[in-house]
Design an enzyme around this catalytic site. Sequence first.
Site, PDB file in Angstrom:
ATOM      1  N   ASN A 159    -105.971 -19.085 -58.817  1.00  0.00           N
ATOM      2  CA  ASN A 159    -105.587 -18.436 -60.074  1.00  0.00           C
ATOM      3  C   ASN A 159    -106.309 -19.110 -61.240  1.00  0.00           C
ATOM      4  O   ASN A 159    -106.832 -20.230 -61.095  1.00  0.00           O
ATOM      5  CB  ASN A 159    -104.073 -18.568 -60.288  1.00  0.00           C
ATOM      6  CG  ASN A 159    -103.245 -17.648 -59.424  1.00  0.00           C
ATOM      7  OD1 ASN A 159    -103.530 -16.455 -59.302  1.00  0.00           O
ATOM      8  ND2 ASN A 159    -102.209 -18.197 -58.802  1.00  0.00           N
ATOM      9  N   CYS A 165    -104.045 -11.826 -52.662  1.00  0.00           N
ATOM     10  CA  CYS A 165    -104.352 -11.111 -53.897  1.00  0.00           C
ATOM     11  C   CYS A 165    -104.828  -9.708 -53.522  1.00  0.00           C
ATOM     12  O   CYS A 165    -105.871  -9.570 -52.856  1.00  0.00           O
ATOM     13  CB  CYS A 165    -105.438 -11.850 -54.677  1.00  0.00           C
ATOM     14  SG  CYS A 165    -105.909 -11.012 -56.202  1.00  0.00           S
ATOM     15  N   GLY A 166    -104.063  -8.690 -53.927  1.00  0.00           N
ATOM     16  CA  GLY A 166    -104.377  -7.325 -53.508  1.00  0.00           C
ATOM     17  C   GLY A 166    -105.629  -6.781 -54.170  1.00  0.00           C
ATOM     18  O   GLY A 166    -106.551  -6.286 -53.492  1.00  0.00           O
ATOM     19  N   ASN A 167    -105.709  -6.881 -55.498  1.00  0.00           N
ATOM     20  CA  ASN A 167    -106.929  -6.421 -56.180  1.00  0.00           C
ATOM     21  C   ASN A 167    -108.114  -7.276 -55.739  1.00  0.00           C
ATOM     22  O   ASN A 167    -109.234  -6.773 -55.558  1.00  0.00           O
ATOM     23  CB  ASN A 167    -106.758  -6.514 -57.700  1.00  0.00           C
ATOM     24  CG  ASN A 167    -105.786  -5.472 -58.221  1.00  0.00           C
ATOM     25  OD1 ASN A 167    -105.811  -4.324 -57.786  1.00  0.00           O
ATOM     26  ND2 ASN A 167    -104.936  -5.859 -59.134  1.00  0.00           N
ATOM     27  N   ASN A 211     -97.220 -13.361 -51.143  1.00  0.00           N
ATOM     28  CA  ASN A 211     -96.936 -14.108 -52.383  1.00  0.00           C
ATOM     29  C   ASN A 211     -95.662 -13.517 -52.987  1.00  0.00           C
ATOM     30  O   ASN A 211     -95.269 -12.407 -52.680  1.00  0.00           O
ATOM     31  CB  ASN A 211     -98.133 -14.060 -53.343  1.00  0.00           C
ATOM     32  CG  ASN A 211     -98.509 -12.627 -53.746  1.00  0.00           C
ATOM     33  OD1 ASN A 211     -98.133 -11.660 -53.090  1.00  0.00           O
ATOM     34  ND2 ASN A 211     -99.255 -12.501 -54.813  1.00  0.00           N
ATOM     35  N   HIS A 242     -92.665 -12.017 -55.429  1.00  0.00           N
ATOM     36  CA  HIS A 242     -92.532 -11.068 -56.543  1.00  0.00           C
ATOM     37  C   HIS A 242     -91.071 -10.823 -56.888  1.00  0.00           C
ATOM     38  O   HIS A 242     -90.228 -10.750 -55.984  1.00  0.00           O
ATOM     39  CB  HIS A 242     -93.187  -9.734 -56.188  1.00  0.00           C
ATOM     40  CG  HIS A 242     -94.660  -9.833 -55.980  1.00  0.00           C
ATOM     41  ND1 HIS A 242     -95.575  -9.699 -56.992  1.00  0.00           N
ATOM     42  CD2 HIS A 242     -95.383 -10.109 -54.857  1.00  0.00           C
ATOM     43  CE1 HIS A 242     -96.794  -9.870 -56.518  1.00  0.00           C
ATOM     44  NE2 HIS A 242     -96.705 -10.126 -55.216  1.00  0.00           N
ATOM     45  N   GLU A 284     -98.201 -12.409 -64.130  1.00  0.00           N
ATOM     46  CA  GLU A 284     -98.549 -13.032 -62.852  1.00  0.00           C
ATOM     47  C   GLU A 284     -98.348 -14.548 -62.868  1.00  0.00           C
ATOM     48  O   GLU A 284     -98.698 -15.224 -63.841  1.00  0.00           O
ATOM     49  CB  GLU A 284    -100.014 -12.751 -62.491  1.00  0.00           C
ATOM     50  CG  GLU A 284    -100.266 -11.347 -62.022  1.00  0.00           C
ATOM     51  CD  GLU A 284    -101.584 -11.224 -61.297  1.00  0.00           C
ATOM     52  OE1 GLU A 284    -101.972 -12.179 -60.585  1.00  0.00           O
ATOM     53  OE2 GLU A 284    -102.241 -10.173 -61.462  1.00  0.00           O
ATOM     54  N   CYS A 311    -101.946  -5.730 -60.746  1.00  0.00           N
ATOM     55  CA  CYS A 311    -101.593  -6.691 -59.685  1.00  0.00           C
ATOM     56  C   CYS A 311    -101.344  -5.879 -58.419  1.00  0.00           C
ATOM     57  O   CYS A 311    -100.360  -5.117 -58.355  1.00  0.00           O
ATOM     58  CB  CYS A 311    -100.364  -7.480 -60.090  1.00  0.00           C
ATOM     59  SG  CYS A 311     -99.797  -8.658 -58.846  1.00  0.00           S
ATOM     60  N   GLY A 312    -102.225  -6.015 -57.436  1.00  0.00           N
ATOM     61  CA  GLY A 312    -102.134  -5.201 -56.220  1.00  0.00           C
ATOM     62  C   GLY A 312    -100.930  -5.557 -55.369  1.00  0.00           C
ATOM     63  O   GLY A 312    -100.171  -4.674 -54.936  1.00  0.00           O
ATOM     64  N   THR A 313    -100.723  -6.850 -55.132  1.00  0.00           N
ATOM     65  CA  THR A 313     -99.555  -7.260 -54.349  1.00  0.00           C
ATOM     66  C   THR A 313     -98.274  -6.887 -55.095  1.00  0.00           C
ATOM     67  O   THR A 313     -97.279  -6.495 -54.473  1.00  0.00           O
ATOM     68  CB  THR A 313     -99.571  -8.784 -54.089  1.00  0.00           C
ATOM     69  OG1 THR A 313     -99.762  -9.481 -55.333  1.00  0.00           O
ATOM     70  CG2 THR A 313    -100.662  -9.162 -53.100  1.00  0.00           C
ATOM     71  N   GLY A 314     -98.345  -6.951 -56.437  1.00  0.00           N
ATOM     72  CA  GLY A 314     -97.180  -6.581 -57.242  1.00  0.00           C
ATOM     73  C   GLY A 314     -96.855  -5.103 -57.151  1.00  0.00           C
ATOM     74  O   GLY A 314     -95.683  -4.715 -57.092  1.00  0.00           O
TER      75      GLY A 314
HETATM   76  N1  LIG Z   1    -101.209 -14.525 -59.356  1.00  0.00           N
HETATM   77  C1  LIG Z   1    -100.834 -14.168 -57.989  1.00  0.00           C
HETATM   78  C2  LIG Z   1    -102.100 -14.011 -57.116  1.00  0.00           C
HETATM   79  C3  LIG Z   1    -102.949 -12.816 -57.542  1.00  0.00           C
HETATM   80  C4  LIG Z   1    -102.219 -11.534 -57.261  1.00  0.00           C
HETATM   81  C5  LIG Z   1    -102.740 -10.307 -57.996  1.00  0.00           C
HETATM   82  N2  LIG Z   1    -103.856 -10.481 -58.868  1.00  0.00           N
HETATM   83  C6  LIG Z   1    -102.985  -9.163 -57.015  1.00  0.00           C
HETATM   84  O1  LIG Z   1    -103.839  -8.299 -57.280  1.00  0.00           O
HETATM   85  O2  LIG Z   1    -102.245  -9.107 -55.987  1.00  0.00           O
HETATM   86  C7  LIG Z   1     -99.936 -15.262 -57.377  1.00  0.00           C
HETATM   87  O3  LIG Z   1    -100.040 -16.428 -57.795  1.00  0.00           O
HETATM   88  O4  LIG Z   1     -99.178 -14.918 -56.447  1.00  0.00           O
END
Ligand SMILES: N[C@H](CCC[C@H](N)C(=O)O)C(=O)O
Length: 281
Positions: free
Chosen positions: A66, A75-77, A164, A166, A215, A224-227
């Site tokens: 990060n 990290c999804g994106n 990760n 959320h 994030e 945020c892809g995972t988000g």
């Molecule tokens: N900051 C996030 C990682 C990047 C996730 C985000 N950029 C995505 O696209 O999933 C964390 O520490 O879990």
Amino acid sequence: MVIEFSKYHGLGNDFILIDNRHSAEPIVTPEQAIQICDRHFGIGGDGVIFALPGKEGTDYTMRIYNSDGSEPEMCGNGIRCLAKFIADLEGKSEVNKTYKIHTLAGVITPQMQANGYVKVDMGTPFLTAAEIPTTLSTAEDKVIAQPLEVAGKTWDVTCVSTGNPHCITFVENSDAIALEQIGTLFEHHPVFPQRINTEFIQVVKPDYMKMRVWERGAGITLACGTGACASVVAGVLNSKCDRFCTVELPGGCLQIEWSATNNRVYMTGAAQQVFQGKYSL
Ligand SMILES: N[C@H](CCC[C@H](N)C(=O)O)C(=O)O
């Protein structure tokens, strides 16, 4: 040391990508990543992503820092950007080509789509308090619509891990959230021992939601892809959205599906290279 890099973004969530195939460890330290990500004194980005040699039968390994130098599991994106970066490194872009990527969240498989998008099998979500991790519920319980006091207000939160962590809360108007003031209070809340990514969701209709995000380790990002994946899972758990949902982020839209048949989450979206360069560390 001079490093070569390529700058990519997934819906404005932007990363410095480094060809790290010649070393088993990232060639940049977390402290150097902070410097590189600085938008005034460095290249500028939400994180640094490394394409390392594969292991345990995978094609490549992804590591990511990060912009605060912390290392997240996934990290999804970023993994959509990595898939495009790998295709560029290999000098070919094959429709339906699937890469097996080793990550700290397990093996993730991005697949190149005919329209230039990337579809990612993000695996199964983790829902118990111990798996997030959080102390908001007892370890083996799920965290669905639980009260959490932040900034003098009680929020109903649902927690989901996509590798990760959320924390998702549903609001009337996501644009009205004072993210600059409250994002960091969620991130560093004592109930989240590994900190947390926080998503504020406005459900427009069952198959369409708007999302803003603070994030962990990066602050406010454009996507945020995972988000987005975690938010659709939380929406289904709270009976607020369908299993196939468009998520509109400030940087653009993602298509998310939480499969009822195999319990896996699929994310489809864009990833683009914007420039390449050399940087003196
Ligand atoms: N900051 C996030 C990682 C990047 C996730 C985000 N950029 C995505 O696209 O999933 C964390 O520490 O879990």
